[in-house]
Structure formats: C-alpha cells, structure tokens
Write a protein that holds these residues in place. Structure first.
Motif, PDB file in Angstrom:
ATOM      1  N   LEU A  50      54.452 -14.319  -9.474  1.00  0.00           N
ATOM      2  CA  LEU A  50      53.848 -15.561  -8.979  1.00  0.00           C
ATOM      3  C   LEU A  50      53.024 -15.321  -7.720  1.00  0.00           C
ATOM      4  O   LEU A  50      51.887 -15.811  -7.589  1.00  0.00           O
ATOM      5  CB  LEU A  50      54.953 -16.590  -8.710  1.00  0.00           C
ATOM      6  CG  LEU A  50      54.503 -17.942  -8.143  1.00  0.00           C
ATOM      7  CD1 LEU A  50      53.573 -18.665  -9.124  1.00  0.00           C
ATOM      8  CD2 LEU A  50      55.702 -18.820  -7.803  1.00  0.00           C
ATOM      9  N   LEU A  66      48.477 -18.536 -14.624  1.00  0.00           N
ATOM     10  CA  LEU A  66      49.839 -19.066 -14.774  1.00  0.00           C
ATOM     11  C   LEU A  66      50.174 -19.244 -16.248  1.00  0.00           C
ATOM     12  O   LEU A  66      51.301 -18.933 -16.697  1.00  0.00           O
ATOM     13  CB  LEU A  66      49.967 -20.400 -14.036  1.00  0.00           C
ATOM     14  CG  LEU A  66      51.341 -21.090 -14.134  1.00  0.00           C
ATOM     15  CD1 LEU A  66      52.432 -20.208 -13.535  1.00  0.00           C
ATOM     16  CD2 LEU A  66      51.319 -22.441 -13.445  1.00  0.00           C
ATOM     17  N   ARG A  70      53.146 -17.577 -18.601  1.00  0.00           N
ATOM     18  CA  ARG A  70      54.014 -18.374 -19.455  1.00  0.00           C
ATOM     19  C   ARG A  70      54.127 -17.767 -20.861  1.00  0.00           C
ATOM     20  O   ARG A  70      55.194 -17.776 -21.477  1.00  0.00           O
ATOM     21  CB  ARG A  70      53.475 -19.797 -19.569  1.00  0.00           C
ATOM     22  CG  ARG A  70      53.692 -20.670 -18.341  1.00  0.00           C
ATOM     23  CD  ARG A  70      53.000 -22.004 -18.553  1.00  0.00           C
ATOM     24  NE  ARG A  70      53.296 -22.950 -17.479  1.00  0.00           N
ATOM     25  CZ  ARG A  70      52.736 -24.148 -17.371  1.00  0.00           C
ATOM     26  NH1 ARG A  70      51.827 -24.526 -18.273  1.00  0.00           N
ATOM     27  NH2 ARG A  70      53.035 -24.946 -16.389  1.00  0.00           N
ATOM     28  N   PHE A  77      58.035 -21.548 -16.841  1.00  0.00           N
ATOM     29  CA  PHE A  77      57.352 -22.071 -15.662  1.00  0.00           C
ATOM     30  C   PHE A  77      56.830 -23.466 -15.978  1.00  0.00           C
ATOM     31  O   PHE A  77      56.209 -23.677 -17.029  1.00  0.00           O
ATOM     32  CB  PHE A  77      56.184 -21.163 -15.262  1.00  0.00           C
ATOM     33  CG  PHE A  77      56.617 -19.857 -14.675  1.00  0.00           C
ATOM     34  CD1 PHE A  77      56.866 -19.739 -13.318  1.00  0.00           C
ATOM     35  CD2 PHE A  77      56.780 -18.724 -15.477  1.00  0.00           C
ATOM     36  CE1 PHE A  77      57.256 -18.532 -12.781  1.00  0.00           C
ATOM     37  CE2 PHE A  77      57.180 -17.522 -14.939  1.00  0.00           C
ATOM     38  CZ  PHE A  77      57.418 -17.422 -13.585  1.00  0.00           C
ATOM     39  N   GLU A  78      57.063 -24.392 -15.045  1.00  0.00           N
ATOM     40  CA  GLU A  78      56.650 -25.778 -15.252  1.00  0.00           C
ATOM     41  C   GLU A  78      56.119 -26.342 -13.944  1.00  0.00           C
ATOM     42  O   GLU A  78      56.640 -26.015 -12.868  1.00  0.00           O
ATOM     43  CB  GLU A  78      57.844 -26.601 -15.754  1.00  0.00           C
ATOM     44  CG  GLU A  78      57.520 -28.035 -16.076  1.00  0.00           C
ATOM     45  CD  GLU A  78      58.754 -28.804 -16.551  1.00  0.00           C
ATOM     46  OE1 GLU A  78      58.667 -30.028 -16.720  1.00  0.00           O
ATOM     47  OE2 GLU A  78      59.824 -28.164 -16.723  1.00  0.00           O
ATOM     48  N   ILE A  79      55.067 -27.153 -14.047  1.00  0.00           N
ATOM     49  CA  ILE A  79      54.528 -27.841 -12.867  1.00  0.00           C
ATOM     50  C   ILE A  79      55.082 -29.258 -12.868  1.00  0.00           C
ATOM     51  O   ILE A  79      54.918 -30.002 -13.841  1.00  0.00           O
ATOM     52  CB  ILE A  79      52.993 -27.842 -12.883  1.00  0.00           C
ATOM     53  CG1 ILE A  79      52.463 -26.400 -12.779  1.00  0.00           C
ATOM     54  CG2 ILE A  79      52.446 -28.672 -11.732  1.00  0.00           C
ATOM     55  CD1 ILE A  79      50.959 -26.285 -12.861  1.00  0.00           C
ATOM     56  N   TYR A 112      62.175 -23.202  -6.988  1.00  0.00           N
ATOM     57  CA  TYR A 112      61.110 -24.180  -6.757  1.00  0.00           C
ATOM     58  C   TYR A 112      60.147 -23.590  -5.727  1.00  0.00           C
ATOM     59  O   TYR A 112      60.574 -22.893  -4.799  1.00  0.00           O
ATOM     60  CB  TYR A 112      61.677 -25.496  -6.217  1.00  0.00           C
ATOM     61  CG  TYR A 112      62.628 -26.214  -7.149  1.00  0.00           C
ATOM     62  CD1 TYR A 112      62.163 -27.209  -7.986  1.00  0.00           C
ATOM     63  CD2 TYR A 112      63.978 -25.895  -7.174  1.00  0.00           C
ATOM     64  CE1 TYR A 112      63.037 -27.889  -8.834  1.00  0.00           C
ATOM     65  CE2 TYR A 112      64.853 -26.553  -8.009  1.00  0.00           C
ATOM     66  CZ  TYR A 112      64.373 -27.553  -8.847  1.00  0.00           C
ATOM     67  OH  TYR A 112      65.236 -28.217  -9.674  1.00  0.00           O
ATOM     68  N   VAL A 115      52.870 -25.653  -5.305  1.00  0.00           N
ATOM     69  CA  VAL A 115      51.676 -24.951  -5.803  1.00  0.00           C
ATOM     70  C   VAL A 115      50.878 -24.416  -4.634  1.00  0.00           C
ATOM     71  O   VAL A 115      50.554 -23.233  -4.553  1.00  0.00           O
ATOM     72  CB  VAL A 115      50.832 -25.894  -6.680  1.00  0.00           C
ATOM     73  CG1 VAL A 115      49.503 -25.226  -7.057  1.00  0.00           C
ATOM     74  CG2 VAL A 115      51.604 -26.282  -7.942  1.00  0.00           C
ATOM     75  N   SER A 125      46.845 -30.491  -6.152  1.00  0.00           N
ATOM     76  CA  SER A 125      47.838 -29.410  -6.225  1.00  0.00           C
ATOM     77  C   SER A 125      48.805 -29.428  -5.046  1.00  0.00           C
ATOM     78  O   SER A 125      49.889 -28.850  -5.133  1.00  0.00           O
ATOM     79  CB  SER A 125      47.134 -28.062  -6.306  1.00  0.00           C
ATOM     80  OG  SER A 125      46.344 -27.838  -5.142  1.00  0.00           O
ATOM     81  N   ILE A 130      55.963 -25.809  -8.521  1.00  0.00           N
ATOM     82  CA  ILE A 130      56.284 -24.970  -9.678  1.00  0.00           C
ATOM     83  C   ILE A 130      57.804 -24.892  -9.808  1.00  0.00           C
ATOM     84  O   ILE A 130      58.520 -24.615  -8.834  1.00  0.00           O
ATOM     85  CB  ILE A 130      55.700 -23.559  -9.509  1.00  0.00           C
ATOM     86  CG1 ILE A 130      54.191 -23.618  -9.399  1.00  0.00           C
ATOM     87  CG2 ILE A 130      56.125 -22.661 -10.661  1.00  0.00           C
ATOM     88  CD1 ILE A 130      53.557 -22.279  -9.072  1.00  0.00           C
ATOM     89  N   ALA A 132      60.525 -22.759 -11.925  1.00  0.00           N
ATOM     90  CA  ALA A 132      60.767 -21.624 -12.813  1.00  0.00           C
ATOM     91  C   ALA A 132      62.222 -21.673 -13.262  1.00  0.00           C
ATOM     92  O   ALA A 132      63.149 -21.611 -12.443  1.00  0.00           O
ATOM     93  CB  ALA A 132      60.472 -20.327 -12.101  1.00  0.00           C
TER      94      ALA A 132
END
Length: 436
Positions: A50, A66, A70, A77-79, A112, A115, A125, A130, A132
């Motif tokens: 990352l 990103l 994934r 990974f998620e936003i 966590y 961004v 952003s 993020i 994970a």
C-alpha cells in the motif's frame, strides 16, 4: 512443614504471573501493545504494498494500482467512508487514523488507513479510508509464543527455587523431628546437619539450647534424688530417737508432744517418697507394660480408698477390656486423682470409664468447689497448691496431680481438668490409647 513450602510455591507462581501482567501493561503503556506489534509485522507485506506501490502512483493512477492489488492479493481491500472507519475504532485509536497512520485491528485481522489527508488522490479522498481485511494475522500463534516464554521463565525460576527449597525443607524436617523427640522426653535428641546447610546456625543454637536444658534437668533430677536419699538417713535416726524418748518418757504432756513430732516426721517421710517418685518418673524412658484388665483395676482402686467418700457413683462400662500399661504407674495416677477428689469434695465422688474405638477415657468428678480455669494448667506443676488448700490438714505437698500427669503422659495419654456439669466441682479426664 509441607504446608509452608506449598504456600511458598503458590506465592512464587502468583508472583511470576503478576510480574508477567505488570510487564505486559508496562510495555503496552510505554511502547504500545506487543500483540499489535506482532500483528503489524505479520501484515507488513500488505502495508508495504500500500505504502510503496499504491501510494507512489500519480493521482490519476492511484485507484488503478489499488485495483491491480485487489486482483492479485488474497487480502480484501475496500474503500469506506472515514466516519465509518472512525466509528469502528476505539476513541484512543481515532487520532492515529486522523493523522493518516495505519491502525491495526488484530482481533478482526484488519487495518484501517485514510486514503490521504488532503484530498489529492481524487475528489473526496480526504473523507474516505482504506479497510484491508483477511490479513495473514495469527494472534493465537503469537499467544502460544508468549505462553512458551512464560513457561520457560517460570521453569528457569522454579527449578532453582525448588532445589533450594528442597534442601531447606529436609533440614527443617530434621529440626522438626528433633523438636518432637525432645518434647516427648528424649533429652538426648540433637540435630545433625552439614555445615553447608542454610539452617545449620539455627540447628547449632537448638543443640546448644537442648544441651543446657538437658544439663539443667539432669542436675535438678540428680539433686532431687540425692537429697531425697540423703534425707532418709536422718529421718531414720529421728524415728529411732523418738522411740527411745517415748520409752523413757512417762509424762502425758511429753507423750503428746512426741506424738506430734512423729506426725511431722511421717509427713516428712511421705514428702521424701513423693520426691523419689517424681525423680523416677522424670528419669523413666521405658515402661514395663503388661495387659491389664481395666474393670478389675478400677474396682481395686475404689475399694482401696481410705477414707472412702460419703457417696461414690460409678458408671464403668463392663466392656473396657484390657490395656497395655505399666500397672503400678497407671494405678498410682488414677489413685491420686481419686484421693484428690475425695479430699476436696463435699462428700460425693463419681468415677466413670468408657472405651471408644482405640481410646480409653477415665473420668473422676467431685462436688467440691472446683478448680478455677486460670489455675488448671498450673495445678499440675510440682508443689503448686491453690490458696484454699495450703493448710496442712488438706493441702498435701502439691505433687499428686503432677505425678499423675507424668504417669499418664508416659503412657501416651492426656490429663486435663474441666468443670463437672453434673456435680459442679472438678472433672478430671484421662484419655489413653487403647489398641484393640
């Protein structure tokens, strides 16, 4: 003794456990949670990707990189909105998130991170983070490692302590046996320890104390025995002289005075005999035991009471059987108790005996004034007499109960005084071991 070392062992274990927790909390306070540090090391690859691959892309390439991660990574990974990330973290960790640091959640196997803090990656952003998930974090393995460390430290401490304690325990057991033997009358008992033993100085002091006590006791016994024997000779001379004087005297007044002198002389003879009995009991180490029928012994003692009490109650079990004892000594002890009860009673004496299992109990009671509780231990001391019994008519020499107690103790029994609930006077209880 075993209880002492068990408590010591438990104390050491509790101390090690407490020290482990104190160390954990101290390190957590000063340097952060050790478990989080382990989890961070286990997730170091994902954090590196990352920070060194995704974050190093230009602003318009950040999201594509990103997405590539994934595709190839097992980590999800998620936003998510920044507010959602802040709500999922405890208040103490939110400041780290706001500063843009990676915040590890070891239990959820996730971390966590914002961004970015200025919104340079893309529009909005700075309000997203993020998340994970499914990181290769194994806290159980880390806890097992900590347990292994704890066990190794505990063993490293307990094994030397156990060896050290065992040496002390054996030495203290030896001292305990010496104290028991010495207290049971074996005045020659001594502690034999090596100079390297930690309790050797204590053993030396105990031996020195035992030497002095033995010397004093033997000196007292020898003096008592010698004086008693030496006094017998002038007593015999006085008896002979009084007989000659009585034969020569014809005056009634002189005869009366001679009779009084003979009474004093007989009293002195009785005192000498009692003193000799005391010295023999003190020096006696072995009993000449034989099977004795308890019922016959007690009946003969009651029949031999002179003068007999006005009222004599007996509650003797018919199935007392035999007891292994020195008949002469045990008869002397019970006879002393009976005569003492007759002397201080108001006419009523009670004798009871029963056998319960491997114990014989003989009880002598009277309806006299009794013995105050604070005097019940002192009454067994030689020559000790209560104030009400100091006159020559009833006081005796204060040796009867002392002789009785010594004789009972030589048989492995106990003698103690209570208050009689039925008669109100003294209640003397003898308990003797009586094997079937």
């Amino acid at each position: 003794m075993n209880r002492l070392f068990f408590r010591f062992f438990v104390l050491v274990m509790l101390s090690i456990t407490a020290a482990t927790f104190v160390i954990y909390f101290a390190i957590s306070r000063l340097f952060g949670d050790p478990l989080e540090d382990i989890a961070r090391r286990q997730a170091a690859a994902q954090i590196f990707v990352l920070e060194q691959y995704v974050d190093q892309a230009p602003a318009d390439e950040w999201l594509p990189r990103l997405n590539k991660v994934r595709e190839v990574s097992d980590v999800h990974f998620e936003i998510i909105p920044l507010a959602t990330a802040r709500a999922a973290l405890p208040a103490s960790r939110r400041a780290q998130l706001d500063r843009g640091e990676v915040v590890i959640d070891p239990v959820a196997r996730a971390f966590y991170r914002r961004v970015d803090t200025k919104g340079n990656r893309y529009v909005g952003s700075d309000e997203e983070a993020i998340l994970a998930q499914d990181l290769p974090i194994d806290i159980g393995f880390a806890l097992k490692m900590e347990v292994v460390r704890y066990v190794i430290v505990a063993l490293a401490l307990l094994i030397p302590i156990a060896l050290w304690s065992r040496a002390h325990w054996k030495a203290l057991q030896s001292l305990s046996r010496v104290a028991d033997d010495f207290g049971s009358g074996n005045l020659s008992a001594r502690a034999h320890l090596h100079r390297r033993d930690a309790v050797y100085p204590l053993a030396e002091r105990i031996n020195h104390m035992a030497d002095r006590i033995q010397g004093l006791m033997e000196a007292q016994r020898n003096l008592l025995h010698s004086v008693s024997h030496e006094v017998r000779t002038p007593i015999a001379r006085l008896e002979f002289a009084l007989e000659l004087l009585r034969d020569a005297a014809g005056n009634p007044a002189l005869d009366k005075r001679i009779t009084a002198m003979e009474g004093d002389l007989n009293e002195l003879k009785d005192l000498v005999n009692e003193l000799l009995s005391m010295s023999k009991l003190d020096a006696k180490q072995e009993l000449h035991t034989e099977p004795v029928e308890v019922n016959d012994m007690l009946r003969s003692l009651v029949d031999g009471l002179t003068p007999p009490p006005e009222q004599m109650s007996q509650n003797i079990s018919p199935a007392l059987g035999d007891i292994e004892c020195d008949r002469r000594l045990l008869c002397r002890a019970i006879d002393n108790l009976l005569r003492n009860a007759v002397k201080y009673s108001n006419g009523h004496v009670a004798l009871s005996a029963q056998r319960a299992g491997q114990q014989l109990e003989i009880v002598v009671e009277d309806n006299g004034p009794g013995i105050p509780e604070e005097e019940r231990e002192k009454i067994f001391e030689p020559f000790y007499r209560l104030d009400r019994s100091r006159d020559r008519a009833t006081g005796g020499f204060g040796l009867g109960l002392s002789i009785a107690q010594k004789a009972v103790r030589l048989h492995g029994g106990t003698l103690h005084i209570e208050t009689s609930e039925s008669l109100g006077g003294a209640r003397m209880v003898v308990r003797l071991p009586a094997k079937d």
